[in-house]
Scaffold this active site. Structure first.
Site, short mmCIF file in Angstrom:
data_model
loop_
_atom_site.label_atom_id
_atom_site.label_comp_id
_atom_site.label_asym_id
_atom_site.label_seq_id
_atom_site.Cartn_x
_atom_site.Cartn_y
_atom_site.Cartn_z
N ASN A 132 -1.13 1.98 -8.71
CA ASN A 132 -2.27 1.94 -7.80
C ASN A 132 -3.05 0.64 -7.99
O ASN A 132 -3.90 0.54 -8.87
CB ASN A 132 -3.17 3.16 -8.04
CG ASN A 132 -4.32 3.24 -7.05
OD1 ASN A 132 -4.64 2.28 -6.37
ND2 ASN A 132 -4.95 4.40 -6.98
N CYS A 135 -7.28 0.95 -5.05
CA CYS A 135 -8.56 1.65 -4.99
C CYS A 135 -9.70 0.64 -4.91
O CYS A 135 -9.87 -0.18 -5.81
CB CYS A 135 -8.73 2.54 -6.20
SG CYS A 135 -10.26 3.53 -6.16
#
Length: 428
Positions: A132, A135
């Site tokens: 990820n 974000c």
């Protein structure tokens, strides 16, 4: 019946519909319910050091009577202990061995941190990893998420660190909060990524309450930027998928994310190069059962087209996507109004007269009936009238025969450059 199975960078799934890493994949209970409903895979809510979330944390943008046209959140990664998540991943994979479980990961940009979490997560039997780097809030302020994803060198390095320890395929999830997503996509590929996924959420503020002057949402009277997703971001996501799919230096599979709500959306993403899709907002809005319509719709679409496998449509529209300079300047369409269908609302005339090219005339026939007519010689084929028209079939955009051979801007510039070279040579 068409075969809906996919293989994304070695990760097999019974269909292309995965739940994205988000609140719907926060627990084993939820992911198992999703698999029972028919979802082919799930990307587990991002694992890392547990955080503390705030309340409130969600907000929505509604438009013209449509609820949740856009969705905003200030929620962070998992707030549950890593050990609990790993136990539930193991139990879920054991119960659903044929469904894809991908662990979303986020840690500090340190080599040993990536090695540690990759090994721990893979030990419970995940099918793949998603890093990820997208974000945009909360975690970014701590040097993770989009803070890493906006720096190509960090994307490349962290991908490489994860790959050093990984035995399963590594997907890199990219942030859209960047000028050119292909730059970080190439960095991920250079770091050894087996696939990329996009887009993560877009920096946003959902709104301001004009009575209280608080932001929406607010936490005890204070707000912060969050991540924007939902149907409103689909065109942005589709463009970024297409840009990566047509780039010869980004030769890895793509998992498409961003505003996918129906099987039609999924087909569009796959035609533009996505090997599968991830869904979040639509599931939060309507529940896990929406996947039934997605599966049925996709299956029927493929059968109607005579296509035996969903993998046959991947990337079929990529070659049709190019730069503006490669578009034919001599291609011509014009608007034609079907007065048998027209309801005389005059929206097309108003739009054209006020904001376009003033080429729709209001006329009166011999019986005193008013009607609209396009002056085709003045029409530039901009599509505006057909877009604002509320009546299906009242306005058609008609392709006219070529009066001149095709000519793009790039070709035109090449020809002009040749003329100038000849003139310079002649002047010597």
């Amino acid at each position: 019946m068409a075969d809906l199975r996919i293989n994304l960078a070695g990760i097999e799934s019974p269909n292309p519909f995965w739940l994205a890493s988000a609140p719907p994949t926060n627990s084993g209970y939820q992911v198992q319910r999703a698999f029972e409903a028919g979802w082919g895979g799930a990307v587990w809510k991002t694992l890392g050091e547990p955080i503390i979330n705030t309340t409130a944390r969600f907000a929505a943008v509604s438009f013209n009577g449509k609820k949740v046209a856009g969705f905003n959140n200030i929620e962070l990664i998992t707030d549950r202990p890593l050990e609990v998540n790993l136990k539930e991943i193991y139990e879920t994979k054991k119960r659903f061995p044929n469904h894809a479980i991908i662990a979303s990961l986020m840690v500090e940009p340190k080599r040993e941190k990536w090695h540690e979490i990759v090994k721990r997560v893979e030990d419970v039997g995940v099918d793949g990893l998603e890093l990820n780097f997208g974000c945009p809030h909360g975690m970014a302020e701590r040097g993770m998420g989009a803070a890493s994803g906006q720096q190509p060198d960090l994307v490349q390095a962290q991908t490489m660190w994860a790959k050093e320890a990984a035995r399963t395929p590594v997907i890199v999830k990219l942030t859209p909060n960047i000028t050119d997503i292909t730059v970080t996509a190439k960095a991920a590929v250079q770091g050894g990524a087996d696939a990329i996924s996009m887009i993560n959420t877009i920096n946003s503020l959902a709104g301001v309450d004009i009575d209280t002057w608080n932001t929406i949402p607010h936490v005890a009277g204070k707000g912060a930027h969050g991540g924007y997703c939902g149907p409103a971001v689909k065109p942005i996501a589709l463009n970024m998928v297409a840009e990566c799919a047509r780039n010869p230096y980004i030769n890895v599979p793509i998992s498409g994310i961003g505003g996918i709500s129906t099987w039609r959306d999924a087909v569009e993403f796959m035609l533009m190069g996505a090997g599968g899709v991830q869904v979040c907002t639509a599931a939060m809005h309507h529940g896990f059962s929406i996947v039934e319509d997605m599966i049925d719709g996709l299956s029927n679409y493929l059968d109607d087209k005579g296509i035996s496998s969903v993998q046959e449509i991947i990337g079929k529209s990529v070659e049709r996507y190019s730069d503006w300079g490669n578009l034919d300047l001599n291609y011509r369409i014009v608007a034609r109004i079907n007065n048998d269908v027209c309801i005389n609302c005059n929206k097309c005339h108003i739009a054209c007269e006020d904001t376009s090219h003033q080429c729709i005339d209001m006329l009166t026939d011999p019986n005193g009936q008013k009607y609209l007519e396009v002056r085709e010689d003045d029409c530039v084929g901009c599509n505006l009238c057909s877009i604002v028209c509320p009546e299906e079939g009242a306005i058609d955009m008609i392709e006219l025969p070529h009066e001149q051979p095709p000519m793009t801007w790039n070709e035109r510039q090449t020809v002009l450059a040749g003329y100038k070279d000849n003139e310079r040579e002649a002047a010597k």
